[in-house]
Design an enzyme around this catalytic site. Structure first.
Site, PDB file in Angstrom:
ATOM      1  N   HIS A 128      -3.412  -1.529  13.570  1.00  0.00           N
ATOM      2  CA  HIS A 128      -4.327  -0.603  12.906  1.00  0.00           C
ATOM      3  C   HIS A 128      -5.043   0.324  13.887  1.00  0.00           C
ATOM      4  O   HIS A 128      -5.781   1.223  13.451  1.00  0.00           O
ATOM      5  CB  HIS A 128      -5.365  -1.383  12.084  1.00  0.00           C
ATOM      6  CG  HIS A 128      -5.782  -0.680  10.827  1.00  0.00           C
ATOM      7  ND1 HIS A 128      -5.542   0.655  10.605  1.00  0.00           N
ATOM      8  CD2 HIS A 128      -6.420  -1.129   9.706  1.00  0.00           C
ATOM      9  CE1 HIS A 128      -6.011   1.002   9.435  1.00  0.00           C
ATOM     10  NE2 HIS A 128      -6.550  -0.066   8.858  1.00  0.00           N
ATOM     11  N   ASP A 135      -2.226   4.057  10.419  1.00  0.00           N
ATOM     12  CA  ASP A 135      -3.134   3.969   9.275  1.00  0.00           C
ATOM     13  C   ASP A 135      -2.376   3.502   8.048  1.00  0.00           C
ATOM     14  O   ASP A 135      -1.137   3.434   8.031  1.00  0.00           O
ATOM     15  CB  ASP A 135      -3.809   5.321   9.022  1.00  0.00           C
ATOM     16  CG  ASP A 135      -2.798   6.447   8.866  1.00  0.00           C
ATOM     17  OD1 ASP A 135      -2.007   6.418   7.903  1.00  0.00           O
ATOM     18  OD2 ASP A 135      -2.792   7.364   9.718  1.00  0.00           O
TER      19      ASP A 135
END
Length: 530
Positions: free
Chosen positions: A500, A504
């Site tokens: 992450h 995204d």
């Protein structure tokens, strides 16, 4: 004027010489020790400097004939490996490229060959010890030969049989008491010889990593087993026979404290299971594969994960796979490389085609290099080839070989490479290049069981796909213009995990949608094959 200037210059040189720590010697000593390698420098009679100063030459250091062989880097991130067995011993003559030892690296065993021809002088590690990458592990004398003392250590001394044959032996006349005493001494000597334990050498027995893993599970010292395979290699059957012979041995005196035993394979209860008594804990050392998995997953904890799951309809892929397998069986195109296509090559190819649209998932995060340290900012390194790692369940544990350059392979080529890697993984013969250079990973855990999973992103990668179990479910038909009717569908769950920090949720969802569309409509995948 000239004399005063010369005297002043000589005095300055003398003070400089004394300041540098020069030591004067008597003239008689200099003349006595004068040699062709000494020089004398005359001085002016106006100075107090001795009449002769000797400066000796020295020779350069001789080149050493003994070369320490360094353990080369045999994989990404590997700093140490286990010495499984030695093929040489001190005093043995080796040639260039002849095998020296076999090491167990990051989930693969590799034979290390010699870079020089000469005589082995020293082994820095014993079998079973951990050798450091970049450090010497064997010394080789490149100019020497097997010396007399080395031959004496390698060849047992000859017994003087000729002298024993030429000289007639005459048995001494002994009394009955002496004969009885001699027989008792002989029996005691035989008992002592049998009671002496077998001395183990420093060279481990020949065996594959899978056999060594089995010996550790069954708590058997592999050096005590006589191998029946080629060149004395220990086989699984040898371990089973050794365990049967050990279990058939007469039981010893029972101990006061019971020792816990592992349950037999296929049994749901332990033979010594009981509800009464205190809890017993038995520490068990990690295997080499578990140690590497421990280190890799510990480093993966620094990656912030997020999970994305999707449901994929495999109905069209099931039909296409069935047709292709029938074609392969009739035409004989398999050629013993691919006997039957599975679903995994189609999934791997779909992932590779999605990476062309979303190259971020094929990149790696660079936060430790010199450029990143200098700028103080991490960077994203994009990679051109799609090297997809495939998690495999093997007798040695979880292994992740890599299918290289998936973008340049078709379905049949991917299946052939998977079959090759699977065969090497089961035999424990995967080489470091087979397991290095992965850019993204696919884990087909559904072939064993499990519908949903949360895979862990591997270091130097940013995404991983976990494939769950395919199952049959009822669904409504989505054919336009027809009435809604219930049909049978083959459904499978895809679980993605991504880094992450750089990926995204929207990017991951779009890439997963491309993979889902290609798997649900495999004809589109076939059209885009190169």
């Amino acid at each position: 004027m000239f004399s005063r200037n010369s005297s002043r210059a000589v005095r300055q040189q003398w003070r400089l010489y004394r300041g540098l720590g020069g030591v004067t010697r008597p003239a008689t000593t200099v003349r006595a020790s004068r040699s062709p390698l000494s020089l004398t420098s005359p001085v002016s009679p106006h100075s107090s400097l001795p009449t002769s100063i000797s400066r000796a030459f020295h020779a350069s250091r001789p080149l050493l004939a003994i070369k320490p062989v360094l353990l080369a880097d045999i994989g990404e991130g590997i700093v140490e490996c286990e010495i499984i067995q030695w093929f040489v011993e001190p005093g043995a003559r080796v040639e260039e490229f002849s095998p020296l030892c076999e090491v167990q690296s990051d989930k693969a065993s590799v034979e290390i060959t010699s870079r020089f021809a000469g005589v082995v002088k020293k082994l820095h590690y014993d079998a079973g010890e951990m050798a450091k990458v970049g450090k010497p592990f064997v010394d080789i004398d490149i100019e020497g030969d097997v010396k007399g003392e080395d031959l004496g250590a390698m060849v047992p001394p000859e017994t003087p049989q000729k002298e024993a044959e030429t000289k007639p032996t005459q048995a001494p006349i002994r009394s009955p008491a002496e004969e009885t005493a001699g027989a008792q001494v002989a029996v005691l000597a035989e008992q002592e010889t049998e009671s002496v334990p077998k001395v183990k050498g420093k060279h481990a027995a020949l065996a594959t990593p899978a056999v060594r893993h089995l010996s550790k599970e069954m708590k058997v010292d592999i050096s005590e087993i006589d191998g029946t395979g080629r060149d004395g290699r220990v086989l699984k059957e040898d371990i089973y026979k050794f365990v049967e012979g050990r279990n058939a041995a007469p039981p010893q005196a029972p101990s006061t404290q019971p020792t816990p035993t592992a349950p037999a394979t296929g049994s749901f209860t332990s033979p010594d299971a009981s509800t009464a008594g205190p809890q017993q804990e038995t520490p068990v050392a990690l295997t080499r594969t578990q140690e590497m998995m421990f280190k890799t997953m510990t480093r993966s904890l620094s990656i912030p994960h997020f999970l994305y799951a999707d449901e994929v309809d495999f109905t069209s892929l099931v039909e296409l796979r069935g047709r292709l397998n029938r074609v392969l069986a009739k035409s004989g195109l398999s050629d013993s490389q691919v006997g039957k296509l599975s679903y995994l090559p189609f999934i791997i190819k779909a992932v590779s085609m999605a990476l062309y649209k979303y190259p971020t998932l094929n990149a790696r995060v660079d936060a430790d290099s010199a450029s990143a340290s200098a700028s103080g900012k991490p960077s994203l390194v994009l990679r051109s080839q799609h090297n997809i790692g495939v998690a495999m369940d093997t007798p040695s544990g979880l292994l992740v070989p890599v299918v290289k350059n998936v973008g340049g392979l078709n379905i049949l080529g991917i299946a052939a490479e998977l079959a090759r890697l699977q065969g090497l993984a089961v035999a424990g013969r995967l080489a470091p290049p087979d397991m290095a250079g992965g850019t993204i990973t696919v884990s087909n855990i559904g072939s064993i069981g499990g519908t949903y999973l949360s895979p862990v992103v591997v270091e130097r990668e940013v995404a991983i796909l976990g494939v769950g179990r395919m199952r049959t479910v009822p669904a409504f038909s989505a054919v336009p213009g027809e009435e809604d009717r219930v049909v049978k569908r083959q459904v499978c769950n895809f679980s993605w995990s991504a880094d992450h920090r750089v990926v995204d949720g929207a990017t991951m969802a779009r890439a997963a949608e491309v993979v889902r569309a290609l798997v649900e409509e495999p004809d589109v995948m076939v059209m885009h094959l190169r």
